[in-house]
Design an enzyme around this catalytic site. Sequence first.
Site, PDB file in Angstrom:
ATOM      1  N   ASP A  46     -67.099 -22.195  -1.885  1.00 15.04           N
ATOM      2  CA  ASP A  46     -67.492 -23.152  -0.842  1.00 15.04           C
ATOM      3  C   ASP A  46     -67.335 -24.588  -1.348  1.00 15.04           C
ATOM      4  OD1 ASP A  46     -69.320 -23.428   1.843  1.00 15.04           O
ATOM      5  OD2 ASP A  46     -69.881 -24.943   0.361  1.00 15.04           O
ATOM      6  N   TYR A  51     -67.290 -33.497  -0.880  1.00 14.05           N
ATOM      7  CA  TYR A  51     -67.529 -33.249  -2.298  1.00 14.05           C
ATOM      8  C   TYR A  51     -66.454 -33.896  -3.178  1.00 14.05           C
ATOM      9  CZ  TYR A  51     -70.508 -29.428  -0.500  1.00 14.05           C
ATOM     10  OH  TYR A  51     -71.435 -28.658   0.174  1.00 14.05           O
ATOM     11  N   LYS A  76     -65.277 -28.115   4.486  1.00 14.99           N
ATOM     12  CA  LYS A  76     -66.031 -28.701   5.593  1.00 14.99           C
ATOM     13  C   LYS A  76     -65.400 -30.004   6.052  1.00 14.99           C
ATOM     14  CE  LYS A  76     -70.139 -26.873   3.352  1.00 14.99           C
ATOM     15  NZ  LYS A  76     -69.558 -26.751   1.992  1.00 14.99           N
ATOM     16  N   HIS A 109     -69.337 -30.423   8.934  1.00 10.58           N
ATOM     17  CA  HIS A 109     -70.379 -30.555   7.905  1.00 10.58           C
ATOM     18  C   HIS A 109     -71.739 -30.949   8.467  1.00 10.58           C
ATOM     19  CE1 HIS A 109     -70.681 -31.509   3.322  1.00 10.58           C
ATOM     20  NE2 HIS A 109     -71.720 -30.829   3.740  1.00 10.58           N
TER      21      HIS A 109
END
Length: 285
Positions: A46, A51, A76, A109
Amino acid sequence: MITKETYKLNNGVEIPKIGYGTWMIDNDAVVDAVKTAINVGYTHIDTAQAYQNEEGVGKAIKESDVAREDLFVTTKLAAEVKSYDEAVKSIDESLKTMGLDYIDMMIIHSPKPWQEFQNEDRYFEGNLEAWKALEEAYEAGKLKAIGVSNFKKEDLDNILENAKVKPQVNQILAHITNVPTDMIEYAKSKDILIEAFSPLGHGELFKNEEVKVVAEKYGVSVPQLAIRYDLQLGLLPLPKTQTPDHMKSNTEVDFEISAEDMEKLNNLEEIKDYGEASNFPVFAK
């Protein structure tokens, strides 16, 4: 072994019952972290645009000894992407950045941009535009499944009432001492799987003496208890660690928490403060 077990999503796609989370692992470090996780047995990884480690995750996937089709990769769509054109571009950018021909699942997200997370505007129109882009990528085979994250009932209803494709998942904060039962039950009624991020409450569960007592009763660690708890609620936990031994122990959850102890854990006092993590919108109280 939990890494070999799957849930079936509402579109028939099978998703491994436990995933390896990569939040706050930088792009360079994530390559070895994901390769190690895959070697330990994880097949579900994931990540997210936010990120800033999609490139590293993609590199690890390509360098892994496990065949691409045997891995499940989630990313996401950034929370700030609330227009169709932006979403189309962002989806293609994730594919390019990761160097993958397809992504197993992509999810929105957040229903709101992070800077607006506490505001009242729910961005219904923007979410429908982003969802339309996800639907088209899904129908084109670029994505095998699509879903959402941090969505409340009204946000889910907005998609369910106006979209062609039902969300396959809603990824939310769910752990011992913070169980959003209403959302879990509602999602189940709509055949939407709940994924549980931060199953350890961003580490706060390590400080909970009552949780420690239950873990000791079963001869397991606090993380193992927390992960097993989410699984017994029918959720998909996404633990995160960069320590190989912890990666492995987090998958060793082949024990059963009794109904009595599940009830006890269900009724523990809710965490009031996530410490430094409270600065992040999803942990703010």
